[in-house]
Scaffold this motif. Structure first.
Motif, PDB file in Angstrom:
ATOM      1  N   ARG A   1       0.837  -1.196   0.000  1.00  0.00           N
ATOM      2  CA  ARG A   1       0.000   0.000   0.000  1.00  0.00           C
ATOM      3  C   ARG A   1       0.872   1.246   0.000  1.00  0.00           C
ATOM      4  O   ARG A   1       1.766   1.410   0.839  1.00  0.00           O
ATOM      5  N   HIS A   2       0.599   2.155  -0.944  1.00  0.00           N
ATOM      6  CA  HIS A   2       1.367   3.380  -1.074  1.00  0.00           C
ATOM      7  C   HIS A   2       0.847   4.461  -0.128  1.00  0.00           C
ATOM      8  O   HIS A   2      -0.365   4.735  -0.084  1.00  0.00           O
ATOM      9  N   ASP A   3       1.770   5.098   0.597  1.00  0.00           N
ATOM     10  CA  ASP A   3       1.400   6.190   1.495  1.00  0.00           C
ATOM     11  C   ASP A   3       0.861   7.405   0.733  1.00  0.00           C
ATOM     12  O   ASP A   3       0.218   8.276   1.327  1.00  0.00           O
ATOM     13  N   SER A   4       1.121   7.453  -0.555  1.00  0.00           N
ATOM     14  CA  SER A   4       0.724   8.611  -1.358  1.00  0.00           C
ATOM     15  C   SER A   4      -0.755   8.608  -1.737  1.00  0.00           C
ATOM     16  O   SER A   4      -1.252   9.603  -2.288  1.00  0.00           O
ATOM     17  N   ILE A   5      -1.474   7.533  -1.454  1.00  0.00           N
ATOM     18  CA  ILE A   5      -2.861   7.424  -1.928  1.00  0.00           C
ATOM     19  C   ILE A   5      -3.748   8.577  -1.436  1.00  0.00           C
ATOM     20  O   ILE A   5      -4.446   9.202  -2.248  1.00  0.00           O
ATOM     21  N   PRO A   6      -3.770   8.913  -0.148  1.00  0.00           N
ATOM     22  CA  PRO A   6      -4.662  10.018   0.276  1.00  0.00           C
ATOM     23  C   PRO A   6      -4.342  11.335  -0.419  1.00  0.00           C
ATOM     24  O   PRO A   6      -5.260  12.046  -0.858  1.00  0.00           O
ATOM     25  N   GLY A   7      -3.063  11.666  -0.534  1.00  0.00           N
ATOM     26  CA  GLY A   7      -2.694  12.903  -1.211  1.00  0.00           C
ATOM     27  C   GLY A   7      -3.054  12.884  -2.677  1.00  0.00           C
ATOM     28  O   GLY A   7      -3.430  13.914  -3.258  1.00  0.00           O
ATOM     29  N   ALA A   8      -2.934  11.717  -3.306  1.00  0.00           N
ATOM     30  CA  ALA A   8      -3.281  11.603  -4.715  1.00  0.00           C
ATOM     31  C   ALA A   8      -4.767  11.843  -4.941  1.00  0.00           C
ATOM     32  O   ALA A   8      -5.169  12.516  -5.900  1.00  0.00           O
ATOM     33  N   VAL A   9      -5.599  11.302  -4.061  1.00  0.00           N
ATOM     34  CA  VAL A   9      -7.051  11.528  -4.181  1.00  0.00           C
ATOM     35  C   VAL A   9      -7.372  13.004  -3.989  1.00  0.00           C
ATOM     36  O   VAL A   9      -8.192  13.582  -4.721  1.00  0.00           O
TER      37      VAL A   9
END
Length: 221
Positions: A15-23
């Motif tokens: 799981r990438h930590d960047s997912i929330p920021g990407a959304v």
């Protein structure tokens, strides 16, 4: 009207930590984002026929058998599909998905600076980029070369001399698209970039994503 975008970020592997920021970035870019990690909600959302479906750093098996059927029906019915980064690490056991993306993730070296070379500036996702784009990311290698498929339009590739650890041999594709998205008549776009949160704060990468989604949805920016 804004582009109606169904963003799916379910992970059953890394799981990438960047997912929330990407959304958050996709919302900030003006897309009408419906975001979910629930397979059942994803299936219901497909029934609303969004302008584009985005698999954003998904990993592992993320769909139920019914979800696979509905996604295939969506693409076969002309729907647009965008895969970002780890979307190529997804649904290894579903041949349709592999055919849709035209390549599957194999490995990557350490996260590091490198250089993207733009092969096609006549696409909304790359028209703003310099011919040699300095970037920091995980430089994905793939199990096959998508250029072997004549329906693939290559947009950008890795300059393997600019970083350490490449194994494909020679410069290899990083960003490509298909119109139509064989096996279905919709459009498909894939970018292997987007590992870190910092990427989604970078204006050039944000424009890259915006152009990709608008093109896939057959909508102007």
């Amino acid at each position: 009207m804004p582009v109606a975008t169904l963003v799916y970020t379910r992970t059953t592997d890394y799981r990438h930590d960047s997912i929330p920021g990407a959304v958050r970035t996709l919302r900030a870019l003006g897309f009408a984002v419906r975001h979910t990690e629930d397979p059942a909600e994803f299936e219901r959302a497909l029934d609303a026929r969004p302008d584009a479906v985005v698999f954003l750093s998904t990993s592992g098996d993320v769909l139920t058998p019914a979800g696979r059927e509905r996604l295939a029906a969506y693409v076969d019915g002309g729907g647009g599909f965008v895969g970002v980064h780890a979307a190529a690490c997804t649904e290894y056991g579903w041949p349709y998905y592999g055919d849709l993306l035209a390549a599957r993730f194999d490995r990557h070296p350490a996260y590091q600076p490198g250089r993207v070379r733009i092969a096609d500036h006549d696409h909304p996702a790359t028209q703003h980029l310099p011919s040699h784009w300095e970037f920091t990311d995980e430089w994905y290698d793939f199990r096959s070369d998508p250029r072997e498929d004549p329906t693939v339009r290559l947009l950008a590739y890795a300059d393997e001399s600019s970083y350490e650890g490449a194994t494909m041999g020679g410069d290899h594709p990083l960003v490509w698209c298909r119109d139509p998205a064989t096996p279905g008549p919709g459009r498909m776009f894939y970018t292997s970039l987007g590992h870190a949160t910092e990427a989604y704060d970078a204006p050039a990468f944000r424009a890259h994503l915006s152009g990709a989604i608008h093109w896939t949805a057959r909508r102007g920016p």
